[in-house]
Design a protein around this motif. Structure first.
Motif, PDB file in Angstrom:
ATOM      1  N   ALA A  97      10.905  -9.022  10.140  1.00  0.00           N
ATOM      2  CA  ALA A  97      10.348  -7.710   9.830  1.00  0.00           C
ATOM      3  C   ALA A  97      11.124  -7.057   8.685  1.00  0.00           C
ATOM      4  CB  ALA A  97      10.386  -6.816  11.064  1.00  0.00           C
ATOM      5  N   LEU A  98      12.424  -7.273   8.660  1.00  0.00           N
ATOM      6  CA  LEU A  98      13.228  -6.662   7.601  1.00  0.00           C
ATOM      7  C   LEU A  98      12.891  -7.255   6.242  1.00  0.00           C
ATOM      8  CD1 LEU A  98      16.716  -6.581   9.366  1.00  0.00           C
ATOM      9  CD2 LEU A  98      15.056  -4.725   9.092  1.00  0.00           C
ATOM     10  N   SER A  99      12.916  -8.595   6.148  1.00  0.00           N
ATOM     11  CA  SER A  99      12.709  -9.217   4.840  1.00  0.00           C
ATOM     12  C   SER A  99      11.282  -9.016   4.343  1.00  0.00           C
ATOM     13  CB  SER A  99      13.059 -10.702   4.892  1.00  0.00           C
ATOM     14  OG  SER A  99      12.479 -11.306   6.030  1.00  0.00           O
ATOM     15  N   ILE A 100      10.300  -9.169   5.237  1.00  0.00           N
ATOM     16  CA  ILE A 100       8.916  -9.010   4.782  1.00  0.00           C
ATOM     17  C   ILE A 100       8.598  -7.538   4.548  1.00  0.00           C
ATOM     18  CG2 ILE A 100       6.504  -9.533   5.273  1.00  0.00           C
ATOM     19  CD1 ILE A 100       7.394 -11.793   7.001  1.00  0.00           C
ATOM     20  N   GLY A 101       9.152  -6.687   5.393  1.00  0.00           N
ATOM     21  CA  GLY A 101       8.957  -5.251   5.181  1.00  0.00           C
ATOM     22  C   GLY A 101       9.429  -4.845   3.795  1.00  0.00           C
ATOM     23  N   ALA A 102      10.625  -5.334   3.402  1.00  0.00           N
ATOM     24  CA  ALA A 102      11.161  -4.962   2.092  1.00  0.00           C
ATOM     25  C   ALA A 102      10.374  -5.621   0.965  1.00  0.00           C
ATOM     26  CB  ALA A 102      12.634  -5.352   2.013  1.00  0.00           C
ATOM     27  N   SER A 103      10.147  -6.940   1.066  1.00  0.00           N
ATOM     28  CA  SER A 103       9.552  -7.635  -0.084  1.00  0.00           C
ATOM     29  C   SER A 103       8.076  -7.295  -0.245  1.00  0.00           C
ATOM     30  CB  SER A 103       9.742  -9.151   0.041  1.00  0.00           C
ATOM     31  OG  SER A 103       8.974  -9.666   1.099  1.00  0.00           O
ATOM     32  N   LEU A 104       7.365  -7.215   0.873  1.00  0.00           N
ATOM     33  CA  LEU A 104       5.926  -7.008   0.780  1.00  0.00           C
ATOM     34  C   LEU A 104       5.557  -5.529   0.888  1.00  0.00           C
ATOM     35  CD1 LEU A 104       3.511  -8.712   0.377  1.00  0.00           C
ATOM     36  CD2 LEU A 104       3.265  -8.940   2.823  1.00  0.00           C
ATOM     37  N   GLY A 105       6.362  -4.790   1.665  1.00  0.00           N
ATOM     38  CA  GLY A 105       6.021  -3.388   1.889  1.00  0.00           C
ATOM     39  C   GLY A 105       6.505  -2.487   0.768  1.00  0.00           C
ATOM     40  N   VAL A 106       7.581  -2.880   0.093  1.00  0.00           N
ATOM     41  CA  VAL A 106       8.125  -1.996  -0.944  1.00  0.00           C
ATOM     42  C   VAL A 106       8.147  -2.677  -2.310  1.00  0.00           C
ATOM     43  CG1 VAL A 106      10.090  -0.593  -1.652  1.00  0.00           C
ATOM     44  CG2 VAL A 106       9.546  -0.834   0.786  1.00  0.00           C
ATOM     45  N   THR A 107       8.821  -3.826  -2.420  1.00  0.00           N
ATOM     46  CA  THR A 107       9.015  -4.422  -3.744  1.00  0.00           C
ATOM     47  C   THR A 107       7.705  -4.831  -4.392  1.00  0.00           C
ATOM     48  OG1 THR A 107      11.200  -5.196  -3.114  1.00  0.00           O
ATOM     49  CG2 THR A 107      10.158  -6.296  -4.984  1.00  0.00           C
ATOM     50  N   PHE A 108       6.816  -5.455  -3.622  1.00  0.00           N
ATOM     51  CA  PHE A 108       5.558  -5.901  -4.214  1.00  0.00           C
ATOM     52  C   PHE A 108       4.759  -4.732  -4.794  1.00  0.00           C
ATOM     53  CE2 PHE A 108       1.058  -7.070  -3.840  1.00  0.00           C
ATOM     54  CZ  PHE A 108       1.024  -8.146  -4.694  1.00  0.00           C
ATOM     55  N   PRO A 109       4.488  -3.672  -3.993  1.00  0.00           N
ATOM     56  CA  PRO A 109       3.768  -2.538  -4.580  1.00  0.00           C
ATOM     57  C   PRO A 109       4.509  -1.933  -5.771  1.00  0.00           C
ATOM     58  CG  PRO A 109       3.933  -2.285  -2.191  1.00  0.00           C
ATOM     59  CD  PRO A 109       4.725  -3.504  -2.563  1.00  0.00           C
ATOM     60  N   PHE A 110       5.816  -1.817  -5.645  1.00  0.00           N
ATOM     61  CA  PHE A 110       6.588  -1.241  -6.749  1.00  0.00           C
ATOM     62  C   PHE A 110       6.382  -2.054  -8.028  1.00  0.00           C
ATOM     63  CE2 PHE A 110      10.449  -1.535  -9.307  1.00  0.00           C
ATOM     64  CZ  PHE A 110      10.484  -0.244  -9.808  1.00  0.00           C
ATOM     65  N   ASN A 111       6.539  -3.372  -7.922  1.00  0.00           N
ATOM     66  CA  ASN A 111       6.380  -4.220  -9.098  1.00  0.00           C
ATOM     67  C   ASN A 111       4.979  -4.099  -9.696  1.00  0.00           C
ATOM     68  OD1 ASN A 111       8.887  -5.385  -9.567  1.00  0.00           O
ATOM     69  ND2 ASN A 111       8.566  -6.985  -8.028  1.00  0.00           N
ATOM     70  N   ILE A 112       3.979  -4.160  -8.843  1.00  0.00           N
ATOM     71  CA  ILE A 112       2.591  -4.105  -9.308  1.00  0.00           C
ATOM     72  C   ILE A 112       2.279  -2.814 -10.048  1.00  0.00           C
ATOM     73  CG2 ILE A 112       0.196  -3.953  -8.494  1.00  0.00           C
ATOM     74  CD1 ILE A 112       1.571  -6.634  -8.174  1.00  0.00           C
ATOM     75  N   VAL A 113       2.705  -1.710  -9.468  1.00  0.00           N
ATOM     76  CA  VAL A 113       2.254  -0.418  -9.986  1.00  0.00           C
ATOM     77  C   VAL A 113       3.194   0.112 -11.068  1.00  0.00           C
ATOM     78  CG1 VAL A 113       1.643   1.954  -9.369  1.00  0.00           C
ATOM     79  CG2 VAL A 113       1.122   0.078  -7.802  1.00  0.00           C
ATOM     80  N   LEU A 114       4.484   0.100 -10.790  1.00  0.00           N
ATOM     81  CA  LEU A 114       5.433   0.675 -11.754  1.00  0.00           C
ATOM     82  C   LEU A 114       6.299  -0.371 -12.440  1.00  0.00           C
ATOM     83  CD1 LEU A 114       6.679   3.684  -9.580  1.00  0.00           C
ATOM     84  CD2 LEU A 114       4.927   3.692 -11.373  1.00  0.00           C
ATOM     85  N   GLY A 115       6.685  -1.391 -11.685  1.00  0.00           N
ATOM     86  CA  GLY A 115       7.686  -2.334 -12.198  1.00  0.00           C
ATOM     87  C   GLY A 115       7.271  -3.013 -13.491  1.00  0.00           C
ATOM     88  N   ILE A 116       6.131  -3.660 -13.509  1.00  0.00           N
ATOM     89  CA  ILE A 116       5.753  -4.441 -14.694  1.00  0.00           C
ATOM     90  C   ILE A 116       5.694  -3.571 -15.956  1.00  0.00           C
ATOM     91  CG2 ILE A 116       3.949  -5.891 -15.702  1.00  0.00           C
ATOM     92  CD1 ILE A 116       3.464  -7.066 -12.924  1.00  0.00           C
ATOM     93  N   PRO A 117       5.017  -2.407 -15.894  1.00  0.00           N
ATOM     94  CA  PRO A 117       5.059  -1.557 -17.090  1.00  0.00           C
ATOM     95  C   PRO A 117       6.490  -1.176 -17.480  1.00  0.00           C
ATOM     96  CG  PRO A 117       3.407  -0.751 -15.542  1.00  0.00           C
ATOM     97  CD  PRO A 117       4.133  -1.867 -14.858  1.00  0.00           C
ATOM     98  N   LEU A 118       7.309  -0.873 -16.467  1.00  0.00           N
ATOM     99  CA  LEU A 118       8.705  -0.523 -16.757  1.00  0.00           C
ATOM    100  C   LEU A 118       9.433  -1.679 -17.429  1.00  0.00           C
ATOM    101  CD1 LEU A 118      11.301   1.232 -16.412  1.00  0.00           C
ATOM    102  CD2 LEU A 118      11.535   0.208 -14.138  1.00  0.00           C
ATOM    103  N   TYR A 119       9.280  -2.897 -16.878  1.00  0.00           N
ATOM    104  CA  TYR A 119       9.969  -4.052 -17.485  1.00  0.00           C
ATOM    105  C   TYR A 119       9.458  -4.273 -18.906  1.00  0.00           C
ATOM    106  CZ  TYR A 119      10.563  -4.801 -12.448  1.00  0.00           C
ATOM    107  OH  TYR A 119      10.803  -4.621 -11.118  1.00  0.00           O
ATOM    108  N   TYR A 120       8.186  -4.034 -19.103  1.00  0.00           N
ATOM    109  CA  TYR A 120       7.625  -4.233 -20.435  1.00  0.00           C
ATOM    110  C   TYR A 120       8.264  -3.266 -21.431  1.00  0.00           C
ATOM    111  CZ  TYR A 120       4.243  -4.989 -24.137  1.00  0.00           C
ATOM    112  OH  TYR A 120       3.651  -5.291 -25.333  1.00  0.00           O
TER     113      TYR A 120
END
Ligand SMILES: Nc1ncnc2c1ncn2[C@@H]1O[C@H](COP(=O)(O)O)[C@@H](O)[C@H]1O
Ligand SMILES: Nc1ncnc2c1ncn2[C@@H]1O[C@H](COP(=O)(O)O)[C@@H](O)[C@H]1O
Ligand SMILES: Nc1ncnc2c1ncn2[C@@H]1O[C@H](COP(=O)(O)O)[C@@H](O)[C@H]1O
Ligand code: NA
Ligand code: NA
Ligand code: NA
Lengths: 311, 97, 97, 97, 311, 311
Positions: free
Chosen positions: A280-303
């Motif tokens: 629950a911890l690892s999937i909660g973090a990777s799928l619940g937070v990091t994935f949405p973050f990357n999709i919505v804000l992360g990629i534009p930010l990295y760009y």
């Protein structure tokens, strides 16, 4: 203001999830779409590889994998020391963040293609190479000085697990068939890709919405972790790319690979090799937070960051 | 029509254990098993729910003798109960041939 | 290996009741439940088969104490039996821990 | 809340028998049945596994009186046990209304 | 060397199967793909039929069906006399090899289209016609002098079974709508065909890998049988085509039809009508050996043979 | 004579259903197709809305919804008085016929596109607006003077039920992304639409064939009702469109919306809010009779009527 429809599909999924809509993507459709995406990504990479493989790729690969191996070690220490996590949990989460997410990578490619930014076609090879080592390191970290490892099961799970098998399989088929051989299938595997990805992201939104709730214990720490670490890793990725002389597009892709966290291969592998870790911890973090973050804000930010670096 | 009295052992667990049980049950003496897909909730939910969708349990049913039942149950509990979502129960059943 | 004797309550009903039962069963004292998809036919078929495909039942199984079993069964019957396709039965089971 | 004691007859068999059982069970006196998809292994596997994927069994459950149970079981065994993968068992259950 | 990607997909499936990968195509996706392929093949044939139906088709059909009826008789004697099979098993296998495989046929069409070899559009009609008679002959062979046949169930199973229903249904829809009526659906039913076939063959590889194990008893004999008989039948097919004056492309298609063994309609029909036959034998041979053989080696071989014949 | 292939697919499904063929569309494929169709319809509407939204739409909407609210009241009285139905059953059927069917609407669009008749792109907005009010009215009619209504559950079921969520979600995504943003997904969501609809209608034929049997009690009355009421409602719809100055294409769409009966959203909502109503009656009528009628005869009839009106 312009909106990227794929991100909107993801948000629609999130909305359906948190409003407890009865919208459900049948699990077989989810499986079918993920098989399709893995094959399509592999084929695309294989075709590109057949046309643009370069001599320096081997050297690049060694450097990239070497640097990528440091990622799980950093993540592990942060979780153990700062986060006071149990050893097994810290190791498992480290494996997730050291490994990569194919869907996040696909979105970065889509992002570049939307902007007409070129990138090295062989980047997909790095995607494949980066998926595995972090899993092995995660298990070593968990087992260091304790218990025995079922390496047989683990390696089988990893190499014949469907993600790696389909990616490498697609890569080989694309490489062996070449651009002309693949032509009659381009419609299905290349032209339909973005539409299929959109439907997949609708489902990912539903899943992500259900995962965020799992961050009950360690919630605040893990949530911050799940945003800070990707940004940190992305910087490492773009610096590596810059150092190796990759193009701006390639740098965004490598940054995204480093920043992304696995939520398919890693959970399956850790459940087998480190079962005492709480998924629950690892999937909660990777799928619940990091994935949405990357999709919505992360990629534009990295760009944006990559653009500063490549000025 | 012969009647035998046998134990029906039911194991509800994470779907990822399927390939393991498929290998271990026959080795422990089960002459067959029936698996159905299931979903559910239990005490350990959240703490060790490993599937990454709610719908990720299986229900494994084995008809067997008391001796084999005892063996299956203690094997499954000792090997998987600590780290995996799991529940095991049994009851007698009349089997016809 | 501890053995407890518990009731296994089985409810077969229209799939649309799933979200309702998911909320009500724990509130009535169930510590867990297992759901499988099912299809079927019964006396009330046609008269109140609400699903719009045949395959629209679920089977809900709850292992619980006698007291909770009594509570679940009377709740489900009184609330849903009039208007929904439904069948409820139970039996004792040995649960291992 | 009425309680009746009834037999729960369970038939696990090849999925292809579903349309046949659906016609025959009610004709033999069953007032209803519940079917779930299942997969499994048994003694006859390989020798007469007719499905062309592993996942091709069904589990048919019928709550009925002792008389009907006897009738169903002997019908199913005599008609299908020779040539089809099949297992049949039963037990008493308390049914609530 | 050039590789045909569709065959590579099949091999990837085989590889996943024998390495016990966790790759699984959900059964509903398999069902959906097979419905799609049957409809698409039917539609294609119907549209072609509407444009190119010839007077001689009726005569051709009678000849082809007549010759095709000899196939199961030969197969039956070989199995009974040489292979010492039980009557029911020999009859059931004969029905499988007398009937045809839609997917193998589709691959032969794909093969011709890749090489730009023309073929008679109405060949699909023969596919439909050849599916059924062998099943009836198989049942007669099994029941000859023994037991009674449930002809009602059997005929219903065959004619309203989904393969025939979708093939004939597609044929009629294509015929009635014509090329222009079908135009808005061409993308889905024609252009996507090859990509969908590729994914289907990935699954067929998985299935074939699991079927080969079933040839435990009679394994060696059946394995040889499952390669020799298709080649023999293909020669009969191409001679028939030559005799009837079909084109070279048409001859390859008829050879492939004769060579292919059914693994969908025949197993279902035999399970109903000859339940005492062991399905592991017939499916093990047709799906575990003949299908892979035809896909990978058979079709190119038949093409080479046809070329010699049409020099 | 020209045949519309989509209708032929539907008839093939009906045929398979009544001949008890083993053809089954897996339920997950059905779910996937309906999600796809709802999203695609929504996206199409959203893109059109972004380009052609007009000032008068708000006024038009108010008029259309106002008139549409009369429909369930009429249906209710007919059933209660003429049909001697129970109050709950009459109310539930009224809700079904007051609401709309997305698939019927899609077919009307396909019909117009086939004939190259233009229509207002924003008609999809009315589809969304017309789905809900009749459900609320149905519940009010059932509960008037008796029992209490679980408005919370009902409104949640309606607004976060998947039909409305996907339609509005698609509409918003299409609107926000605009024609250019959606372009890379056009292949999947627009060009494949008709093919996907064809497969969906094959399944609808199967379902409809199984539903007609449910009209055992009240069968004759309900069957006539299920044909007369749609025609009556369609006339109301085309008059409304005429009055509002919509185009001929728009009038056909509004007529079809009024004529169509819901068989997805309404059954789900009524099962929650009016559980004592017998769903076999309402679904038997809407799906077993009205849907096939509209698909095969209704839409051409309404088109002919609209042409007379717009002479
Ligand atoms: N009291 C119960 N009754 C029925 N099924 C249960 C019960 N407790 C647990 N389960 C099933 O066993 C699985 C694992 O349980 P647990 O390990 O307690 O999370 C759950 O997901 C349920 O499917
Ligand atoms: N006698 C029975 N045996 C097994 N399952 C039954 C029986 N009667 C009803 N059911 C199940 O309960 C559901 C609802 O039953 P009913 O309310 O009688 O229509 C049916 O669809 C069946 O799945
Ligand atoms: N001992 C058993 N316990 C549970 N299920 C069994 C057992 N034996 C057979 N089965 C089920 O019955 C089906 C047919 O069994 P068989 O005819 O023995 O191959 C199998 O595929 C299993 O699903
Ligand atoms: Na990473
Ligand atoms: Na053949
Ligand atoms: Na309406």
């Amino acid at each position: 203001m312009e909106f990227e429809p794929i991100t909107l599909f993801f948000m629609l999924g999130i909305l359906a999830g948190i409003t407890r809509s009865d919208l459900k993507i049948p699990s077989s459709v989810y499986d079918a779409l993920s098989i399709y995406l893995l094959l399509a990504i592999g084929l695309k990479g294989g075709v590109q590889l057949a046309e643009h493989a370069t001599q320096s790729m081997l050297f690049d690969s060694i450097v990239i994998v070497g640097i990528a191996c440091i990622l799980p070690l950093i993540v592990f220490s942060v979780l153990l020391k700062l986060g006071k996590f149990k050893r097994a949990d810290a190791a498992s989460i480290a494996a997730h963040y050291g490994s990569v997410s194919v869907v996040t990578f696909s979105l970065a490619i889509t992002f570049l293609e939307q902007l007409d930014v070129p990138y090295e076609g062989f980047m997909i090879v790095f995607l494949v190479l980066l998926e595995v080592p972090a899993l092995v390191i995660g298990v070593l970290l968990a087992r260091y000085g304790a218990g025995k490892v079922k390496w047989g099961s683990l390696l089988h799970e990893v190499f014949f697990g469907k993600s790696i098998l389909l990616l490498i399989g697609g890569l080989l088929i694309g490489y062996l068939s070449g651009k002309d051989g693949i032509k009659p299938m381009e419609l299905v595997f290349f032209d339909m890709f973005k539409g299929a990805l959109a439907i997949f992201l609708l489902e990912m939104g539903l899943v992500a919405a259900s995962r965020i709730h799992e961050l009950r214990s360690h919630g605040l720490f893990l949530s911050i972790f799940a945003i800070v670490i990707p940004v940190f890793n992305s910087v490492l990725g773009m610096l590596t790319a810059y150092m190796l002389g990759l193009s701006l597009g390639g740098a965004l892709l490598l940054a995204t690979l480093f920043a992304s966290a696995s939520y398919i291969a890693a959970p399956a592998a850790m459940r087998v090799a480190v079962p005492e870790a709480n998924p629950a911890l690892s999937i909660g973090a990777s799928l619940g937070v990091t994935f949405p973050f990357n999709i919505v804000l992360g990629i534009p930010l990295y760009y944006w960051l990559v653009q500063q670096l490549y000025l | 029509m012969n009647k035998n009295s046998m134990q029906l052992v039911t194991i509800v667990c994470e779907a990822m254990l399927e390939p393991y049980l498929e290998r271990e049950l026959p080795a422990l003496g089960a002459e067959g098993y029936t698996i159905t897909d299931a979903r559910g909730m239990g005490k350990h939910m959240g703490k060790r729910n490993g599937g990454w969708r709610k719908e990720s349990n299986i229900k494994v049913e084995v008809l067997c003798t008391d001796v084999v039942a005892e063996r299956l149950i203690s094997h499954v509990l000792s090997k998987y109960n600590d780290n995996y979502a799991l529940i095991v129960y049994s009851h007698e059943r009349t089997v016809y041939e």
